[in-house]
Design a protein around this motif. Structure first.
Motif, PDB file in Angstrom:
ATOM      1  N   ALA A 169      -3.868   2.984   6.217  1.00  0.00           N
ATOM      2  CA  ALA A 169      -3.628   1.551   6.338  1.00  0.00           C
ATOM      3  C   ALA A 169      -3.682   1.141   7.803  1.00  0.00           C
ATOM      4  O   ALA A 169      -3.355   1.926   8.694  1.00  0.00           O
ATOM      5  N   VAL A 170      -4.094  -0.110   8.026  1.00  0.00           N
ATOM      6  CA  VAL A 170      -4.159  -0.679   9.373  1.00  0.00           C
ATOM      7  C   VAL A 170      -3.283  -1.926   9.392  1.00  0.00           C
ATOM      8  O   VAL A 170      -3.584  -2.920   8.723  1.00  0.00           O
ATOM      9  N   ASN A 171      -2.173  -1.829  10.114  1.00  0.00           N
ATOM     10  CA  ASN A 171      -1.219  -2.949  10.184  1.00  0.00           C
ATOM     11  C   ASN A 171      -0.837  -3.443   8.794  1.00  0.00           C
ATOM     12  O   ASN A 171      -0.785  -4.646   8.521  1.00  0.00           O
ATOM     13  N   GLY A 172      -0.598  -2.483   7.905  1.00  0.00           N
ATOM     14  CA  GLY A 172      -0.153  -2.811   6.558  1.00  0.00           C
ATOM     15  C   GLY A 172      -1.258  -3.081   5.571  1.00  0.00           C
ATOM     16  O   GLY A 172      -0.989  -3.243   4.374  1.00  0.00           O
ATOM     17  N   VAL A 173      -2.507  -3.145   6.001  1.00  0.00           N
ATOM     18  CA  VAL A 173      -3.639  -3.391   5.099  1.00  0.00           C
ATOM     19  C   VAL A 173      -4.251  -2.050   4.708  1.00  0.00           C
ATOM     20  O   VAL A 173      -4.706  -1.287   5.567  1.00  0.00           O
ATOM     21  N   GLU A 174      -4.272  -1.764   3.427  1.00  0.00           N
ATOM     22  CA  GLU A 174      -4.726  -0.469   2.943  1.00  0.00           C
ATOM     23  C   GLU A 174      -6.245  -0.353   2.998  1.00  0.00           C
ATOM     24  O   GLU A 174      -6.978  -1.298   2.697  1.00  0.00           O
TER      25      GLU A 174
END
Length: 251
Positions: free
Chosen positions: A4-9
């Motif tokens: 995940a990147v800053n909460g985005v999977e």
């Protein structure tokens, strides 16, 4: 744990779609994951800075707009260009040629890289002790058609061979055998320069624009590496350890 990147999977489907673009990489899956993660990170930065503005531009266009705003380098001045010219004059010669020969150890399924390297090192050591055996050993071991003529490649000018082969070859003195194996996309090479024909150095004014473009590109790549490292350092990236410079985005 997922990625995940800053909460985005990051989904498996995204990585699978990216994977074909990296089939020639040493580690295609790792490279594809890094590329997808960096792309997410950059597009999030586009959105944060308000560069999207609801238009229908492609992701690549959005990322280019981000780079244009955030990654800026000064133009190379004449003094810098002249210093580069003085230090790299061999690159700006016209008509230089080197007569060369080589022994190629080609990577195949039956001959993996480690085995080829071991064989190549043994042959190189033998040639260092007995240079007169070059033609004999080229005929026996080389996977290049030139092996049939003792490894002779004829006279080569700049631009006729892959960059790493050219860089090594034009540094060698006449008769000099390279002291290490050279690795290219074709495999491993033992390289020897033979007769050398010196070229004429082009005047500075003739190559000034070319040098300025090269220095500008180098400066831009360094600035972009730094920018990506800063973004990665500030981001919350889960499931993968990411080097911000390890991406085709910076090529």
């Amino acid at each position: 744990m997922g990625i995940a990147v800053n909460g985005v999977e990051i989904t498996d489907e995204e990585i699978e779609l990216e994977l074909p673009h990296h089939k020639d990489a040493a580690n295609p899956v790792k490279q594809a994951v890094h590329e997808v993660v960096l792309r997410h990170l950059l597009l999030q930065e586009v959105e944060r800075l308000g560069l999207d503005q609801g238009n229908e531009d492609s992701d690549d266009v959005r990322i280019e707009a981000l780079f244009a705003r955030e990654v800026r380098v000064p133009e190379a001045d004449e003094a810098a260009c002249r210093r580069y010219y003085q230090s790299q004059q061999e690159r700006f010669s016209s008509g230089a040629m080197v007569e060369a020969r080589h022994i190629l150890f080609q990577v195949t399924q039956s001959a993996p890289l480690d085995l080829l390297r071991e064989t190549g090192e043994l042959i190189l050591a033998e040639l260092q002790a007995h240079p007169e055996r070059f033609e004999e050993l080229a005929r026996e071991y080389s996977n290049c058609p030139s092996g049939a003529v003792g490894g002779n490649l004829g006279q080569l000018s700049r631009g006729q061979c892959v960059a790493e082969f050219e860089q090594l070859l034009f540094r060698l003195q006449p008769g000099e055998l390279a002291g290490r194996l050279l690795e290219t996309r074709f495999g491993l090479h033992i390289v020897q320069a033979q007769r050398r024909i010196e070229g004429t150095v082009l005047p500075f004014e003739a190559v000034k624009a070319q040098i300025a473009d090269e220095l500008q590109r180098q400066s831009w790549q360094r600035a972009l590496h730094q920018y990506l490292h800063i973004l990665v350092g500030k981001a919350n990236i889960e499931g993968v350890s990411l080097d911000g410079a390890d991406s085709p985005l910076v090529q």
